[in-house]
Design an enzyme around this catalytic site. Structure first.
Site, PDB file in Angstrom:
ATOM      1  CG  HIS A 339     -97.123  68.274 -23.526  1.00  0.00           C
ATOM      2  ND1 HIS A 339     -97.624  67.190 -24.226  1.00  0.00           N
ATOM      3  CD2 HIS A 339     -95.798  68.029 -23.336  1.00  0.00           C
ATOM      4  CE1 HIS A 339     -96.638  66.330 -24.444  1.00  0.00           C
ATOM      5  NE2 HIS A 339     -95.526  66.813 -23.922  1.00  0.00           N
ATOM      6  CG  ASP A 397     -89.533  70.538 -20.423  1.00  0.00           C
ATOM      7  OD1 ASP A 397     -88.563  69.824 -20.137  1.00  0.00           O
ATOM      8  OD2 ASP A 397     -90.214  70.382 -21.440  1.00  0.00           O
TER       9      ASP A 397
END
Length: 460
Positions: A339, A397
């Site tokens: 991320h 996700d």
């Protein structure tokens, strides 16, 4: 002349393929900027500093994303933390789950108003949302069914803009009016995406058309499951985990692409529908809102190319192939891992993974959940060994696509569901922009093109 054209004129491809190829080569050549210039003029590409941190362009009290600390300009990995209005997301989730109630409505109130609602205020807010869920008279027939789209995000964006025409006071940018519009949009997004999906399934997929009227007494998560399913049926576990997903996607700071788009467009003084439609357009991009689809496609590819889901050695070998651009789509990316801000952990993934396992057990898909878990753990080891990166973790996700799939939610609804959650954060950022910062956002671009002489047409 233009009035000689008919609608049939534009149904076919009016471009000659060779001409289009030639024009595209010219356009690409004359729009390419050598990367050396970005270094020469110290351009913050992607509004990122050299160490990967974001360029500070504004202030917010809405959301805070923490994933590292800095020392001497270097990033030091840290456990991830997400706060809504200063309150840790872990505490928020623990609060409503301990009391066995749904949390999205409470989070939407918190984001919009900057404080937790009292029991009375929360009931009033939920009543307002319930009253606003049904679309205006004629809207479904004229704006959704007559113009079905093969992409629900595109349909959502157009539906939002069409709502402008059904608003008796669309351009008033007072906080009071923006707040009214925000509540209506938060309430209507589930109906908009559900009907958009049903229109797509019917007109583009030859399926039966089901248009279920939203129920006032149901939560946002319950209404979504009620409206997208032909039989309206769902379990409490299903509604709870979808509610959790909505809570976790509702806000992620002012620097994410779609929230920043909301700030930029709102700073021009335009209407709410234009600003939120711009945010939807941003989220539609695969670099932003479509990441869980990439995870699902990658896992499908892994399933097709390994013999046993529980063979960690086989999984490891294939993941190394993916990293070396020899498998999956050749991107060299293990989607769902890593991320821009989070390093050691993504709190959203931690919370969603816990619920995902319970859902997998209920749906008899524990073997598949374990495959995801193995991919996550093996990926961490591979990044540490091959890339020297021991501070990478699964992001939200990685598990959200699995959760939606286990809920039998069609893949084309994954990103619209993201938008349905994030609209609460977008509206909060719009209100904050209008209330706090009167200046229009206008960053600088340096022109590096040398002066050119105008050449008469006959001499070119």
């Amino acid at each position: 002349m233009i009035n000689n054209f008919t609608s049939d004129t534009f149904k076919g491809n009016i471009f000659n393929e060779n001409l289009l190829n030639e024009l595209s080569i010219i356009a690409e050549k004359n729009n390419y900027i050598d990367p050396m210039y970005y270094s020469k003029y110290d351009v913050k590409r992607g509004l990122r500093n050299e160490n990967g941190t974001g360029v500070l362009v504004g202030l917010t009290e809405i959301g805070n994303v923490h994933g590292y600390t800095t020392s001497d300009g270097k990033r030091i990995p840290d456990q991830g933390r997400l706060e809504y209005r200063g309150i840790d997301i872990m505490k928020i989730v623990e609060g409503f789950q301990t009391e066995s109630r749904y949390g999205f409505e409470e989070v939407a109130y918190l984001l919009l108003f900057g404080e937790l609602p009292s029991k009375k205020r929360l009931e009033e807010f939920k009543y307002l949302l319930g009253e606003c869920r049904i679309l205006p008279d004629g809207f479904t027939e004229d704006m959704i069914l007559k113009f079905p789209s093969n992409n629900i995000m595109n349909k959502l964006q157009r539906t939002i803009l069409a709502t402008y025409s059904f608003d008796s006071n669309p351009d008033d940018t007072s906080i009071k009016n923006i707040l009214r519009q925000s509540i209506e949009l938060i309430a209507r997004f589930p109906t908009m995406i559900s009907y958009g999906y049903q229109a797509k399934a019917h007109y583009h997929g030859n399926q039966s058309l089901f248009l279920h009227i939203p129920k006032q007494e149901l939560s946002t998560a319950e209404n979504i499951l009620y409206m997208i399913r032909s039989d309206n049926q769902y379990t409490k576990t299903e509604a709870e985990i979808l509610d959790l997903a909505l809570v976790l996607h509702a806000e992620h700071g002012g620097g994410n692409n779609s929230a920043f788009a909301t700030h930029v467009v709102s700073s021009s003084g335009t209407d709410t529908y234009s600003a939120i439609a711009a945010a939807v357009g941003s989220l539609k991009g695969p670099k932003h809102g479509g990441a869980n689809l990439e995870v699902m496609n990658m896992v499908d590819n892994i399933k097709e190319n390994i013999k046993a889901w529980d063979n960690t050695a086989e999984i490891r070998d294939y993941l190394i192939k993916i990293l070396n651009k020899k498998a999956n789509n050749g991107s060299g990316l293990i989607y769902g891992m890593g991320h821009a801000i989070y390093t050691l952990s993504d709190p959203r993934a931690v919370l969603l993974k816990e619920k995902a396992k319970k859902l997998a057990i209920e749906k008899d898909r524990l073997d598949e959940f374990n495959l995801y878990n193995n991919i996550e753990e093996i990926s961490k080891d591979i990044f540490a060994e091959l890339r020297g990166n021991d501070s990478i973790s699964a992001n939200v996700d990685f598990y959200s696509g699995f959760v939606y799939d286990t809920l039998n939610i069609p893949r084309e609804l994954y990103t619209p569901l993201f938008a349905t959650s994030r609209v609460a954060g977008w509206c909060a950022h719009r209100i904050e922009q209008v209330a706090s910062e009167p200046k229009i956002i206008r960053p600088a671009y340096k022109n590096i093109k040398l002066d050119e002489k105008y050449i008469p047409l006959d001499n070119r």
